[in-house]
Design a protein around this motif. Structure first.
Motif, PDB file in Angstrom:
ATOM      1  N   MET A   8       0.832  -1.201   0.000  1.00 30.85           N
ATOM      2  CA  MET A   8       0.000   0.000   0.000  1.00 30.85           C
ATOM      3  C   MET A   8       0.868   1.254   0.000  1.00 30.85           C
ATOM      4  O   MET A   8       0.571   2.230  -0.699  1.00 30.85           O
ATOM      5  CB  MET A   8      -0.930   0.000   1.209  1.00 30.85           C
ATOM      6  CG  MET A   8      -1.875   1.181   1.241  1.00 30.85           C
ATOM      7  SD  MET A   8      -2.944   1.331  -0.181  1.00 30.85           S
ATOM      8  CE  MET A   8      -4.111   0.062   0.164  1.00 30.85           C
ATOM      9  N   ALA A   9       1.942   1.242   0.769  1.00 33.36           N
ATOM     10  CA  ALA A   9       2.855   2.386   0.781  1.00 33.36           C
ATOM     11  C   ALA A   9       3.488   2.583  -0.591  1.00 33.36           C
ATOM     12  O   ALA A   9       3.620   3.723  -1.067  1.00 33.36           O
ATOM     13  CB  ALA A   9       3.931   2.193   1.848  1.00 33.36           C
ATOM     14  N   TYR A  10       3.894   1.486  -1.238  1.00 34.97           N
ATOM     15  CA  TYR A  10       4.448   1.598  -2.587  1.00 34.97           C
ATOM     16  C   TYR A  10       3.411   2.159  -3.560  1.00 34.97           C
ATOM     17  O   TYR A  10       3.721   2.974  -4.420  1.00 34.97           O
ATOM     18  CB  TYR A  10       4.925   0.234  -3.095  1.00 34.97           C
ATOM     19  CG  TYR A  10       6.224  -0.237  -2.504  1.00 34.97           C
ATOM     20  CD1 TYR A  10       7.141   0.641  -1.959  1.00 34.97           C
ATOM     21  CD2 TYR A  10       6.532  -1.586  -2.498  1.00 34.97           C
ATOM     22  CE1 TYR A  10       8.327   0.204  -1.421  1.00 34.97           C
ATOM     23  CE2 TYR A  10       7.730  -2.049  -1.961  1.00 34.97           C
ATOM     24  CZ  TYR A  10       8.619  -1.135  -1.429  1.00 34.97           C
ATOM     25  OH  TYR A  10       9.797  -1.579  -0.904  1.00 34.97           O
ATOM     26  N   GLY A  11       2.171   1.720  -3.422  1.00 32.71           N
ATOM     27  CA  GLY A  11       1.115   2.208  -4.304  1.00 32.71           C
ATOM     28  C   GLY A  11       0.872   3.696  -4.145  1.00 32.71           C
ATOM     29  O   GLY A  11       0.761   4.430  -5.131  1.00 32.71           O
ATOM     30  N   LEU A  12       0.790   4.156  -2.894  1.00 33.67           N
ATOM     31  CA  LEU A  12       0.575   5.591  -2.661  1.00 33.67           C
ATOM     32  C   LEU A  12       1.768   6.421  -3.127  1.00 33.67           C
ATOM     33  O   LEU A  12       1.599   7.507  -3.693  1.00 33.67           O
ATOM     34  CB  LEU A  12       0.294   5.827  -1.176  1.00 33.67           C
ATOM     35  CG  LEU A  12      -1.016   5.249  -0.658  1.00 33.67           C
ATOM     36  CD1 LEU A  12      -1.147   5.447   0.848  1.00 33.67           C
ATOM     37  CD2 LEU A  12      -2.195   5.861  -1.383  1.00 33.67           C
ATOM     38  N   THR A  13       2.970   5.900  -2.903  1.00 32.63           N
ATOM     39  CA  THR A  13       4.165   6.603  -3.359  1.00 32.63           C
ATOM     40  C   THR A  13       4.195   6.691  -4.877  1.00 32.63           C
ATOM     41  O   THR A  13       4.559   7.724  -5.447  1.00 32.63           O
ATOM     42  CB  THR A  13       5.431   5.892  -2.844  1.00 32.63           C
ATOM     43  OG1 THR A  13       5.362   5.823  -1.418  1.00 32.63           O
ATOM     44  CG2 THR A  13       6.679   6.631  -3.242  1.00 32.63           C
ATOM     45  N   SER A  14       3.790   5.612  -5.542  1.00 33.03           N
ATOM     46  CA  SER A  14       3.797   5.632  -7.008  1.00 33.03           C
ATOM     47  C   SER A  14       2.784   6.637  -7.547  1.00 33.03           C
ATOM     48  O   SER A  14       3.025   7.266  -8.581  1.00 33.03           O
ATOM     49  CB  SER A  14       3.526   4.238  -7.558  1.00 33.03           C
ATOM     50  OG  SER A  14       2.205   3.855  -7.290  1.00 33.03           O
ATOM     51  N   LEU A  15       1.662   6.816  -6.872  1.00 36.61           N
ATOM     52  CA  LEU A  15       0.702   7.829  -7.304  1.00 36.61           C
ATOM     53  C   LEU A  15       1.297   9.236  -7.193  1.00 36.61           C
ATOM     54  O   LEU A  15       1.120  10.069  -8.096  1.00 36.61           O
ATOM     55  CB  LEU A  15      -0.578   7.736  -6.467  1.00 36.61           C
ATOM     56  CG  LEU A  15      -1.467   6.533  -6.732  1.00 36.61           C
ATOM     57  CD1 LEU A  15      -2.628   6.511  -5.731  1.00 36.61           C
ATOM     58  CD2 LEU A  15      -1.989   6.543  -8.152  1.00 36.61           C
ATOM     59  N   LEU A  16       1.999   9.507  -6.105  1.00 39.67           N
ATOM     60  CA  LEU A  16       2.632  10.811  -5.940  1.00 39.67           C
ATOM     61  C   LEU A  16       3.715  11.026  -6.991  1.00 39.67           C
ATOM     62  O   LEU A  16       3.799  12.103  -7.603  1.00 39.67           O
ATOM     63  CB  LEU A  16       3.228  10.938  -4.530  1.00 39.67           C
ATOM     64  CG  LEU A  16       3.951  12.243  -4.227  1.00 39.67           C
ATOM     65  CD1 LEU A  16       2.991  13.421  -4.279  1.00 39.67           C
ATOM     66  CD2 LEU A  16       4.624  12.165  -2.879  1.00 39.67           C
TER      67      LEU A  16
END
Length: 96
Positions: A8-16
């Protein structure tokens, strides 16, 4: 559970990062300053809270070695040791 948190952290970081890829240097710099400042402020606040709250336990109680020698007791101790920083903070605040 841990793997889901990491993904989930990787996913949110990739969105940013996907948002920032096409932006100007000024926007990227502003986002880095805001995110970095928020992170530092959060770390300082948690550190100040941990320093300001007195330790609830005081003197540790003596432990009988026979009570912690079984495998389930050792697993329970290891599980308590493996808590994350937020869990430790919540435990300290609500252990009273």
């Amino acid at each position: 559970m841990f793997e889901g948190d990491v993904l989930m952290a990787y996913g949110l970081t990739s969105l940013l990062v996907a948002y920032l890829v096409g932006r100007s240097d000024r926007v990227v710099r502003n986002v880095v300053v805001v995110v970095g400042s928020t992170y530092v402020a959060l770390l300082l606040a948690v550190t100040a809270l941990l320093v300001a709250t007195p330790d609830a336990s005081g003197e540790p109680a003596p432990v009988d070695p026979a009570a912690t020698a079984s495998r389930p007791a050792q697993a329970l101790r290891l599980r308590r040791f493996d808590r994350g920083p937020l869990e430790l903070l919540m435990h300290r605040l609500y252990a009273r």
